[in-house]
Design a protein around this motif. Sequence first.
Motif: not given
Length: 253
Positions: A39-62
């Motif tokens: 629900v909170l985190a998924q892997r990008d199917p191509l890059s494997g990078e984090p996606r989802g609301v957790s990643a969004d919040l972390a990137q916004g804070l950084a």
Amino acid sequence: MATHDLKLIEPDWHAEALAVRQLTPKGKLRAAINFGNPVLAQRDPLSGEPRGVSADLAQGLAQRLGVPIEFHAFDTAGKVVDAALDDAWDIAFMAIDPKRAESIAYTAPYVLIEGTYLVRESASFRNIEDLDVPGVRIAVGKGAAYDLFLSRTLKHASIVRLDRSEDAIEQFVALGLDAAAGVRQPLQAHASEHTGYRVLDGRFTVIEQAMCCPRGREAGARLLGEYLDFAKRSGMVADGLRRSGQGDATLAR
């Protein structure tokens, strides 16, 4: 990540130097991402990078702190908790739990997730309470929020702990257990993709998902709480859930 006007944050939010140092002691924001909660985190199917609301919040804070982001991936919440003792991350996204709170400082919740049971279609269980009887065996992901909750509350049923939450679903089937406990959405996904299974109505707990940092960083924890309040009010949380296909998750107010 969707663009949000970070100037919406009140002027007095401007971080004091101590708070910034506590959240970024290595000069970057190390964010723990638990892929065990889809629900909170998924892997990008191509890059494997984090996606989802957790990643969004972390990137916004950084972005707001003006530091680079460094993601640290985990497959269970229990491993995130253990890594906190090794100073492996600065912020994380986990369910609020009194046991974890001994070493982790939480913000207010931003998402509410139901914990419930997956059972066989033929099972006699109709209500949540039906499972807490002698002889019933329930599969859970070791160290997950619902494992901690059921460990405190079940009086008669037995808990079978598996390494990961997805293992709990698989082994519930393979070992002939009576139920798998977990977050409603992945349990429903399994039931919809496999005939002969259903998810019980109701819930045994509401899991409050929050941002957090290791204890002992009081100024950083306050700053984190103010940032999350902004993220909820500005629509960042709702946008992140919707864009990652989790728009049915319940926002915490």
